[in-house]
Design an enzyme around this catalytic site. Structure first.
Site, PDB file in Angstrom:
ATOM      1  N   ARG A  15       7.334   6.132   5.861  1.00  0.00           N
ATOM      2  CA  ARG A  15       8.236   7.133   5.284  1.00  0.00           C
ATOM      3  C   ARG A  15       8.131   8.533   5.864  1.00  0.00           C
ATOM      4  O   ARG A  15       8.882   9.407   5.465  1.00  0.00           O
ATOM      5  CB  ARG A  15       8.050   7.174   3.756  1.00  0.00           C
ATOM      6  CG  ARG A  15       8.554   5.886   3.143  1.00  0.00           C
ATOM      7  CD  ARG A  15       8.348   5.778   1.654  1.00  0.00           C
ATOM      8  NE  ARG A  15       8.723   4.448   1.221  1.00  0.00           N
ATOM      9  CZ  ARG A  15       7.980   3.357   1.364  1.00  0.00           C
ATOM     10  NH1 ARG A  15       6.788   3.452   1.919  1.00  0.00           N
ATOM     11  NH2 ARG A  15       8.412   2.185   0.961  1.00  0.00           N
ATOM     12  N   HIS A  34      -1.445  -5.991   0.390  1.00  0.00           N
ATOM     13  CA  HIS A  34      -0.233  -6.436   1.098  1.00  0.00           C
ATOM     14  C   HIS A  34      -0.539  -7.356   2.265  1.00  0.00           C
ATOM     15  O   HIS A  34       0.285  -7.526   3.163  1.00  0.00           O
ATOM     16  CB  HIS A  34       0.577  -5.219   1.573  1.00  0.00           C
ATOM     17  CG  HIS A  34       1.121  -4.409   0.426  1.00  0.00           C
ATOM     18  ND1 HIS A  34       1.500  -3.096   0.542  1.00  0.00           N
ATOM     19  CD2 HIS A  34       1.341  -4.741  -0.868  1.00  0.00           C
ATOM     20  CE1 HIS A  34       1.935  -2.642  -0.634  1.00  0.00           C
ATOM     21  NE2 HIS A  34       1.844  -3.620  -1.497  1.00  0.00           N
ATOM     22  N   SER A  37      -0.943   7.805   1.122  1.00  0.00           N
ATOM     23  CA  SER A  37       0.108   6.950   0.547  1.00  0.00           C
ATOM     24  C   SER A  37       1.157   7.810  -0.132  1.00  0.00           C
ATOM     25  O   SER A  37       0.826   8.762  -0.840  1.00  0.00           O
ATOM     26  CB  SER A  37      -0.496   5.982  -0.470  1.00  0.00           C
ATOM     27  OG  SER A  37       0.533   5.233  -1.080  1.00  0.00           O
ATOM     28  N   SER A  38       2.417   7.429   0.067  1.00  0.00           N
ATOM     29  CA  SER A  38       3.506   8.149  -0.603  1.00  0.00           C
ATOM     30  C   SER A  38       3.581   7.758  -2.076  1.00  0.00           C
ATOM     31  O   SER A  38       4.280   8.398  -2.854  1.00  0.00           O
ATOM     32  CB  SER A  38       4.837   7.834   0.088  1.00  0.00           C
ATOM     33  OG  SER A  38       5.093   6.438   0.052  1.00  0.00           O
ATOM     34  N   ILE A  93      -5.530  13.754   7.073  1.00  0.00           N
ATOM     35  CA  ILE A  93      -6.628  12.945   6.529  1.00  0.00           C
ATOM     36  C   ILE A  93      -7.889  13.039   7.393  1.00  0.00           C
ATOM     37  O   ILE A  93      -8.997  13.206   6.882  1.00  0.00           O
ATOM     38  CB  ILE A  93      -6.184  11.471   6.414  1.00  0.00           C
ATOM     39  CG1 ILE A  93      -5.120  11.354   5.327  1.00  0.00           C
ATOM     40  CG2 ILE A  93      -7.360  10.548   6.129  1.00  0.00           C
ATOM     41  CD1 ILE A  93      -4.260  10.101   5.417  1.00  0.00           C
TER      42      ILE A  93
HETATM   43  P1  CNA Z   1       4.171   5.421   3.370  1.00  0.00           P
HETATM   44  O1  CNA Z   1       5.164   5.269   2.274  1.00  0.00           O
HETATM   45  O2  CNA Z   1       4.657   5.410   4.770  1.00  0.00           O
HETATM   46  O3  CNA Z   1       3.407   6.812   3.092  1.00  0.00           O
HETATM   47  C1  CNA Z   1       2.468   7.314   3.975  1.00  0.00           C
HETATM   48  C2  CNA Z   1       2.105   8.711   3.489  1.00  0.00           C
HETATM   49  O4  CNA Z   1       1.046   9.172   4.302  1.00  0.00           O
HETATM   50  C3  CNA Z   1       3.260   9.707   3.601  1.00  0.00           C
HETATM   51  O5  CNA Z   1       3.434  10.354   2.359  1.00  0.00           O
HETATM   52  C4  CNA Z   1       2.779  10.693   4.685  1.00  0.00           C
HETATM   53  O6  CNA Z   1       3.127  12.016   4.379  1.00  0.00           O
HETATM   54  C5  CNA Z   1       1.293  10.530   4.645  1.00  0.00           C
HETATM   55  N1  CNA Z   1       0.632  10.723   5.939  1.00  0.00           N
HETATM   56  C6  CNA Z   1       0.960  10.144   7.124  1.00  0.00           C
HETATM   57  N2  CNA Z   1       0.062  10.476   8.069  1.00  0.00           N
HETATM   58  C7  CNA Z   1      -0.826  11.321   7.476  1.00  0.00           C
HETATM   59  C8  CNA Z   1      -1.961  12.015   7.951  1.00  0.00           C
HETATM   60  N3  CNA Z   1      -2.398  11.902   9.215  1.00  0.00           N
HETATM   61  N4  CNA Z   1      -2.626  12.812   7.079  1.00  0.00           N
HETATM   62  C9  CNA Z   1      -2.179  12.959   5.812  1.00  0.00           C
HETATM   63  N5  CNA Z   1      -1.125  12.303   5.295  1.00  0.00           N
HETATM   64  C10 CNA Z   1      -0.455  11.483   6.127  1.00  0.00           C
HETATM   65  O7  CNA Z   1       3.008   4.358   3.272  1.00  0.00           O
HETATM   66  P2  CNA Z   1       2.370   3.668   1.989  1.00  0.00           P
HETATM   67  O8  CNA Z   1       1.117   3.041   2.457  1.00  0.00           O
HETATM   68  O9  CNA Z   1       2.354   4.549   0.809  1.00  0.00           O
HETATM   69  O10 CNA Z   1       3.439   2.522   1.702  1.00  0.00           O
HETATM   70  C11 CNA Z   1       3.080   1.296   1.455  1.00  0.00           C
HETATM   71  C12 CNA Z   1       3.596   0.308   2.520  1.00  0.00           C
HETATM   72  C13 CNA Z   1       3.546   0.799   3.937  1.00  0.00           C
HETATM   73  C14 CNA Z   1       2.679  -0.858   2.511  1.00  0.00           C
HETATM   74  O11 CNA Z   1       3.410  -1.990   2.180  1.00  0.00           O
HETATM   75  C15 CNA Z   1       2.109  -1.012   3.918  1.00  0.00           C
HETATM   76  O12 CNA Z   1       1.915  -2.347   4.226  1.00  0.00           O
HETATM   77  C16 CNA Z   1       3.126  -0.385   4.780  1.00  0.00           C
HETATM   78  N6  CNA Z   1       2.683   0.050   6.119  1.00  0.00           N
HETATM   79  C17 CNA Z   1       1.415  -0.184   6.569  1.00  0.00           C
HETATM   80  C18 CNA Z   1       1.033   0.240   7.827  1.00  0.00           C
HETATM   81  C19 CNA Z   1      -0.384  -0.049   8.305  1.00  0.00           C
HETATM   82  O13 CNA Z   1      -0.960  -1.064   7.921  1.00  0.00           O
HETATM   83  N7  CNA Z   1      -0.953   0.836   9.126  1.00  0.00           N
HETATM   84  C20 CNA Z   1       1.934   0.948   8.631  1.00  0.00           C
HETATM   85  C21 CNA Z   1       3.237   1.173   8.152  1.00  0.00           C
HETATM   86  C22 CNA Z   1       3.597   0.727   6.893  1.00  0.00           C
END
Ligand code: CNA
Length: 259
Positions: free
Chosen positions: A41, A126, A201-202, A244
């Site tokens: 996101r 997940h 996480s959002s 982070i």
């Molecule tokens: P999301 O909804 O994409 O939120 C990520 C949050 O992290 C956002 O609010 C960003 O502002 C914040 N963010 C990103 N990078 C940084 C950083 N370096 N420092 C501080 N804040 C940061 O992801 P969620 O995990 O909340 O959503 C859940 C989904 C995303 C799950 O089903 C996952 O499986 C899925 N997902 C996982 C991956 C992975 O495994 N790396 C990648 C992409 C999506």
């Protein structure tokens, strides 16, 4: 956030960790962005490029399965070599030191395991995208096996050798049932902890995003480390809106250091 504010937040987090009897981390895609894996996101995140394929569509259509595997191998080509970042390393250290009891993760990238976190201390809500399973009989299939069949057939998603069922990465897609044992473990950890730390996480994907609320209602302190606002910030005891890796870097040395 200024240097001074960051230092103050790190001091508070260090105090919270030192006072906690049972601390749990809850991680999301933001933890792995510094490793080069985009989140969903953030601007330019995966969501804006490829809307996820819902589970029922994957099951019903060969074309959707073909597309899912095409994307998977394209993603692996781009991010498959990612290694743990500062946040992963700090959390692994806190676990090893007994400062953290467990990590509940929404991530599917396997980077917690790569940083040395044992399965016993990790709850993957997940699933995991580093291997595949048959949706009918549950047999595990390695990605190399899937890839060789995918490539040999000109881009067709393969079927299970044992039962001919559809083969999917071992992840939970939108519309797919949550894993029962993992949900139960996460629920128990959230209710029993006295410190719950959300990292990257959002907090908009349910039911996973319900765990911070469960922990807070059960009396835990809630910390949120995320560069953007979340709907839970108001109820948190500490909100750190910063990168982070910058926030957790000092914790790679453990809690006692710099105290
Ligand atoms: P999301 O909804 O994409 O939120 C990520 C949050 O992290 C956002 O609010 C960003 O502002 C914040 N963010 C990103 N990078 C940084 C950083 N370096 N420092 C501080 N804040 C940061 O992801 P969620 O995990 O909340 O959503 C859940 C989904 C995303 C799950 O089903 C996952 O499986 C899925 N997902 C996982 C991956 C992975 O495994 N790396 C990648 C992409 C999506």
């Amino acid at each position: 956030m200024s240097e001074r504010e960051l230092k103050a937040a790190q001091d508070t987090l260090r105090d919270f960790l030192a006072q906690a009897r049972s601390a749990v981390a809850f991680t999301g895609a933001g933890l792995s962005t510094e490793c080069g894996i985009p989140d969903f996101r953030s601007p330019g995140g995966l969501w804006t490029q490829n809307k996820p394929i819902p589970f029922d569509v994957f099951v019903a259509h060969q074309a959707a399965r073909d597309e899912a595997w095409r994307r998977k191998f394209a993603m692996d080509a781009a991010f498959g070599a990612a290694t743990p970042g500062r946040g992963h390393t700090a959390l692994a250290r806190l676990l090893a030191d007994g400062r953290l009891r467990a990590i509940i993760t929404q991530n599917i990238d396997g980077l917690h395991q790569a940083s040395g976190v044992p399965d016993a201390a990790l709850v993957e809500l997940h699933g995991n995208t580093t291997y595949a399973t048959c949706l009918d009989c549950g047999q595990r299939h390695e990605l190399d096996w899937v890839r060789s069949r995918f490539e040999a057939s000109g881009g067709k998603a393969p079927f299970c050798e044992a039962c001919e069922g559809p083969v999917k990465t071992a992840t939970i897609s939108f519309g797919q049932a949550m894993p029962v044992a993992e949900m139960a473990r996460a629920d128990k950890l959230s209710r029993a902890c006295d410190l719950f730390i959300v990292i990257g996480s959002s907090l908009v994907v349910y039911p996973a995003a319900g765990f911070p609320l469960i922990a807070k209602r059960a009396g835990a302190r809630l910390v949120i480390i995320n560069r953007e606002e979340t709907d839970f910030d108001e109820m948190a005891d500490l909100v750190v809106r910063a990168e982070i890796g910058d926030v957790l870097e000092p914790f790679i040395q453990g809690v006692a250091a710099n105290a």
